[in-house]
Design a protein around this motif. Sequence first.
Motif, short mmCIF file in Angstrom:
data_model
loop_
_atom_site.label_atom_id
_atom_site.label_comp_id
_atom_site.label_asym_id
_atom_site.label_seq_id
_atom_site.Cartn_x
_atom_site.Cartn_y
_atom_site.Cartn_z
N GLY A 67 37.48 -7.20 2.35
CA GLY A 67 37.78 -7.83 1.07
C GLY A 67 37.27 -9.24 0.91
O GLY A 67 36.91 -9.65 -0.20
N HIS A 68 37.25 -10.01 1.99
CA HIS A 68 36.89 -11.43 1.91
C HIS A 68 35.93 -11.79 3.04
O HIS A 68 36.18 -11.46 4.19
CB HIS A 68 38.13 -12.33 2.07
CG HIS A 68 39.25 -11.97 1.16
ND1 HIS A 68 39.60 -12.72 0.08
CD2 HIS A 68 40.11 -10.93 1.18
CE1 HIS A 68 40.62 -12.15 -0.54
NE2 HIS A 68 40.95 -11.06 0.11
N ALA A 84 42.67 0.35 2.87
CA ALA A 84 43.71 -0.61 2.48
C ALA A 84 43.78 -1.77 3.47
O ALA A 84 43.94 -2.92 3.07
CB ALA A 84 45.06 0.09 2.41
N ARG A 85 43.64 -1.47 4.76
CA ARG A 85 43.74 -2.53 5.77
C ARG A 85 42.56 -3.49 5.69
O ARG A 85 42.75 -4.71 5.75
CB ARG A 85 43.83 -1.93 7.18
CG ARG A 85 45.16 -1.24 7.39
CD ARG A 85 45.24 -0.56 8.73
NE ARG A 85 45.44 -1.51 9.83
CZ ARG A 85 45.71 -1.11 11.07
NH1 ARG A 85 45.78 0.17 11.35
NH2 ARG A 85 45.89 -2.00 12.02
N ILE A 86 41.35 -2.96 5.59
CA ILE A 86 40.22 -3.88 5.62
C ILE A 86 40.03 -4.62 4.30
O ILE A 86 39.48 -5.71 4.28
CB ILE A 86 38.91 -3.19 6.08
CG1 ILE A 86 38.56 -2.04 5.18
CG2 ILE A 86 39.01 -2.76 7.52
CD1 ILE A 86 37.29 -1.36 5.60
N ALA A 87 40.52 -4.04 3.21
CA ALA A 87 40.40 -4.74 1.92
C ALA A 87 41.19 -6.04 1.91
O ALA A 87 40.85 -6.98 1.19
CB ALA A 87 40.87 -3.83 0.79
N GLN A 88 42.24 -6.12 2.73
CA GLN A 88 43.07 -7.33 2.81
C GLN A 88 42.50 -8.36 3.79
O GLN A 88 43.05 -9.45 3.92
CB GLN A 88 44.48 -6.96 3.29
CG GLN A 88 45.22 -5.99 2.39
CD GLN A 88 45.37 -6.52 0.98
OE1 GLN A 88 45.65 -7.70 0.79
NE2 GLN A 88 45.14 -5.67 0.01
N SER A 89 41.44 -8.00 4.50
CA SER A 89 40.99 -8.83 5.62
C SER A 89 40.01 -9.91 5.18
O SER A 89 39.32 -9.77 4.17
CB SER A 89 40.30 -7.97 6.68
OG SER A 89 41.15 -6.94 7.07
#
Lengths: 66, 269
Positions: free
Chosen positions: B109-110, B80-85
Amino acid sequence: MNMHVNGENHQFDAGLTIGQLLKQLDLQPDRVVLELNQNILNTTDNINTELHEKDKLEIIQFVGGG
Amino acid sequence: MIKIKLNEVPLELQSETSLHQLRDQQQLDADLLIINGFPALEDRQLKDGDQVVMIKRGNIPDAEQLEALMMARHTPGVHARIAQSRVGIAGAGGLGSNIAISLARVGVGHLVIADFDLVEPSNLNRQQYFIDQIGQPKVMALKENLQRINPYVKIDTFNGKITPQNLNQIFTDIDVMVEAFDAPDQKAMLTAAHLQQSPECPLVAASGMAGYAASNSIQTKKIRDNFYLIGDQTTAAQPGQGLMAPRVSIAAGHQANAVLRLLLGEKPE
């Protein structure tokens, strides 16, 4: 004058410039990042900047490859 | 009742359920059935704790399915944390292409990837491109390769030269910046410009990974707050000491892991 370069104490002639120091150390100005008293410098803009007693200079040298 | 996992999702079944019964109940068109890591060629009774994967060959999972599958193999909370990064990568050569692939596989994520170069035959000794991509802009070829791995990573590309003046327009809203150039003056330019302009954003740079010296000479070091340098710091690429896939990818692995640790609030060094 006394200066800290890369964490070690060194003696230099008063009035030494950044460009002269890099030349003494055989480093190319466009391949280093300099941190003078915690501030990152634009090396090429500061080639004639004089160093002073008790300055703390960190020199990060980059070599090619990636 | 028995508890199993089907495609990484926990499931409770009647005790006597067989593999084929489960397939018929859940996913009629699966043509590859895997139990606990091994293809199951025949029907069999399922046991408590079995991990079952059912695949329809050639079928591409949608974003949610892929996320569930990737998440299942991560430490809880990591995904969840790295998907937002959002991570910036300056340079898409031996370092950048390997770093981008690691970060896409792990689920960042990006990505923002910048390079001015085209894929050349000599790049194939260490860079993550294919022979049919020779002549393409590296950022386009890399984007294509990343999308074949994980089509749900959002990728912004900049096909051009990075300068201190355009740095902040290219790499907007990033959580971590990666220096992945080849030329030493470009490495120094980007490092100085980033540390001056965005001191609050961590920078992971690299210097010294040519040749085939011992792997363990490549290290991750903290230089100052938010500035980490990877490599042996001495081995330059030069005639007689070329860049080779193993050591370049070791350095890239250090950089990608440093990024991951920073995103998760850990010290990289």
